[in-house]
Design a protein around this motif. Structure first.
Motif, PDB file in Angstrom:
ATOM      1  N   GLN A 253      43.143  26.608  24.183  1.00 13.24           N
ATOM      2  CA  GLN A 253      44.133  27.232  23.302  1.00 13.24           C
ATOM      3  C   GLN A 253      45.536  27.118  23.886  1.00 13.24           C
ATOM      4  O   GLN A 253      46.499  26.845  23.167  1.00 13.24           O
ATOM      5  CB  GLN A 253      43.798  28.707  23.063  1.00 13.24           C
TER       6      GLN A 253
ATOM      7  N   PHE B 202      48.622  32.258  23.474  1.00 12.49           N
ATOM      8  CA  PHE B 202      49.572  31.323  22.865  1.00 12.49           C
ATOM      9  C   PHE B 202      50.652  30.961  23.880  1.00 12.49           C
ATOM     10  O   PHE B 202      51.144  31.822  24.592  1.00 12.49           O
ATOM     11  CB  PHE B 202      50.233  31.955  21.637  1.00 12.49           C
TER      12      PHE B 202
ATOM     13  N   ARG C 115      53.144  28.241  17.614  1.00 11.25           N
ATOM     14  CA  ARG C 115      52.207  27.499  16.768  1.00 11.25           C
ATOM     15  C   ARG C 115      51.465  26.451  17.587  1.00 11.25           C
ATOM     16  O   ARG C 115      51.745  26.256  18.772  1.00 11.25           O
ATOM     17  CB  ARG C 115      52.979  26.809  15.642  1.00 11.25           C
ATOM     18  N   VAL C 116      50.519  25.798  16.944  1.00 13.99           N
ATOM     19  CA  VAL C 116      49.844  24.659  17.564  1.00 13.99           C
ATOM     20  C   VAL C 116      50.814  23.479  17.576  1.00 13.99           C
ATOM     21  O   VAL C 116      51.467  23.185  16.578  1.00 13.99           O
ATOM     22  CB  VAL C 116      48.563  24.290  16.790  1.00 13.99           C
ATOM     23  N   GLN C 117      50.886  22.798  18.711  1.00 14.67           N
ATOM     24  CA  GLN C 117      51.882  21.736  18.891  1.00 14.67           C
ATOM     25  C   GLN C 117      51.300  20.330  18.823  1.00 14.67           C
ATOM     26  O   GLN C 117      52.022  19.376  18.526  1.00 14.67           O
ATOM     27  CB  GLN C 117      52.587  21.918  20.237  1.00 14.67           C
TER      28      GLN C 117
ATOM     29  N   THR D  59      48.729  24.884  22.119  1.00 16.99           N
ATOM     30  CA  THR D  59      50.004  25.513  21.762  1.00 16.99           C
ATOM     31  C   THR D  59      51.127  25.191  22.740  1.00 16.99           C
ATOM     32  O   THR D  59      52.219  25.748  22.635  1.00 16.99           O
ATOM     33  CB  THR D  59      49.828  27.041  21.670  1.00 16.99           C
TER      34      THR D  59
ATOM     35  N   TYR E 233      46.488  26.325  11.186  1.00 16.65           N
ATOM     36  CA  TYR E 233      47.732  25.634  11.534  1.00 16.65           C
ATOM     37  C   TYR E 233      47.775  24.195  11.015  1.00 16.65           C
ATOM     38  O   TYR E 233      48.666  23.427  11.380  1.00 16.65           O
ATOM     39  CB  TYR E 233      47.935  25.670  13.054  1.00 16.65           C
TER      40      TYR E 233
END
Length: 369
Positions: free
Chosen positions: A46, A76, A80-82, A50, A111
């Protein structure tokens, strides 16, 4: 527990024509394009997903089982997720952890990030190690693979553009307004745990956009400046390099560069950087400090390094080296309170091996006040 196989298939096609079949999960978006890289960590998916340093990339994990402790609301490293895509071997759909909030599949779907599981990630990693990182695309399984690989090969590399506008804050933000140390952080893709680490040490952190000028930074009257981690080719954001060059030459404020910040410091000093064959991404990289003789296990995520020969004639000296490939992992200014590391001091591979770097920086700040 691994997910059950189904009839839906998708492909990861690389620019050299190699392809890997898998089952889509998360939010499937055909023709998802990015630089394909691998991470050797056994946990921390995770945090990796992110991490802004992965912007523009399709990430694969070498550890086979992913998703077994789900995702939570705490781990995180950004808003957001990158990553552009996520490729794994086994997907756990029945996770177990006391902090679990939602499964990895639901997390990626939320996402809108495509994932592939049931992929031979061992073979994929061997291709990347042999050929180097390369462009790739996640697509449907019924495509003409040769045609797709030719199209991928013609597409511009994600690193050919400046990626910082995608990850930096749009306006200044302040963390820990009650802090007693006035620190300015140039956000080139900062991980939240860097900010948390400074907050725990009583700092008031003003996070400024990557394009903030030298003059605007100085108006904050900073006691110390940090240049954060981030994605892409460090030579692309020339505006950051110019700002840092002025900070080095026209001030005596303590400066700490982390990862991309380390590379930008080197470029601002007149040195050069180069692209690594397959990068350093994982939590087990040994780094030796040649000033103390100590070896630290480090968390890393970068695809570029500083050219050691190009440091000649600058005011910086290399102080830390990667014991796997002898690349530079740390720099120190010869006359000013400025230093940098290529790895992540906020990471916890040891788990506390590198926290001292924040204390070292704040000690410099204290001396300079």
């Amino acid at each position: 527990m691994p997910a059950q196989k189904n009839k839906n298939k998708a492909l990861l096609v690389l620019e050299n024509g190699a392809f890997f079949e898998g089952i889509p999960f998360g939010f499937f978006s055909p023709n998802t394009f990015g630089e394909v890289v691998f991470n050797t960590a056994m946990t921390g998916y995770q945090e990796a997903l992110t991490d802004p340093s992965y912007a523009g990339q399709i990430l694969t994990m070498t550890y086979p089982l992913v998703g077994n402790y789900a995702t939570n609301k705490e781990n995180f490293e950004s808003k957001r997720v990158q990553v552009r895509g996520f490729v794994i071997s086994e997907l756990c759909e029945l996770p177990s952890h006391f902090k679990a909030f939602e499964t990895l599949g639901k997390f990626l779907k939320e996402y809108k990030i495509p994932g592939l599981y049931n992929v031979d990630t061992r073979a994929l990693t061997q291709v990347i190690r042999t050929k180097g990182v390369m462009k790739g695309v996640i697509c449907k399984s019924d495509v003409d693979i040769k045609k797709v690989s030719e199209e991928v090969n013609l597409r511009p590399h994600p690193d050919s553009e400046d990626l910082l506008p995608y990850v930096t804050v749009s306006k200044p933000e302040v963390w820990n307004k009650k802090g007693t140390r006035n620190i300015v952080l140039i956000d080139t893709g900062v991980k939240y745990n860097i900010l948390r680490s400074l907050e725990r040490r009583g700092c008031r952190i003003t996070v400024v956009p990557a394009n903030t000028s030298f003059e605007k930074i100085m108006r904050y009257n900073p006691e110390g400046i940090i240049i954060s981690n981030g994605p892409g080719d460090p030579a692309k954001p020339t505006y950051v390099i110019e700002t840092v060059r002025k900070l080095i030459n026209e001030s005596d404020i303590p400066i700490f560069g982390i990862c991309l910040g380390h590379q930008i410091l080197a470029l601002a000093a007149g040195a050069k950087t180069y692209k690594l064959k397959f990068g350093h991404r994982g939590v087990n990289h040994p780094v030796k400090d040649f000033e103390t003789g100590t070896v630290h296990i480090t968390t890393q995520n970068h695809g570029y390094a500083v050219d050691s020969q190009s440091l000649e004639g600058t005011n910086f000296k290399a102080t830390k080296f990667n014991l796997n490939d002898n690349s530079i992992e740390g720099l120190t200014h010869k006359n000013k309170p400025i230093f940098s590391v290529q790895y992540h001091p906020e990471g916890g591979p040891g788990p506390q091996d590198n926290k001292y770097l924040f204390d070292k920086f704040l000690k410099m700040v204290g001396k300079n006040v």
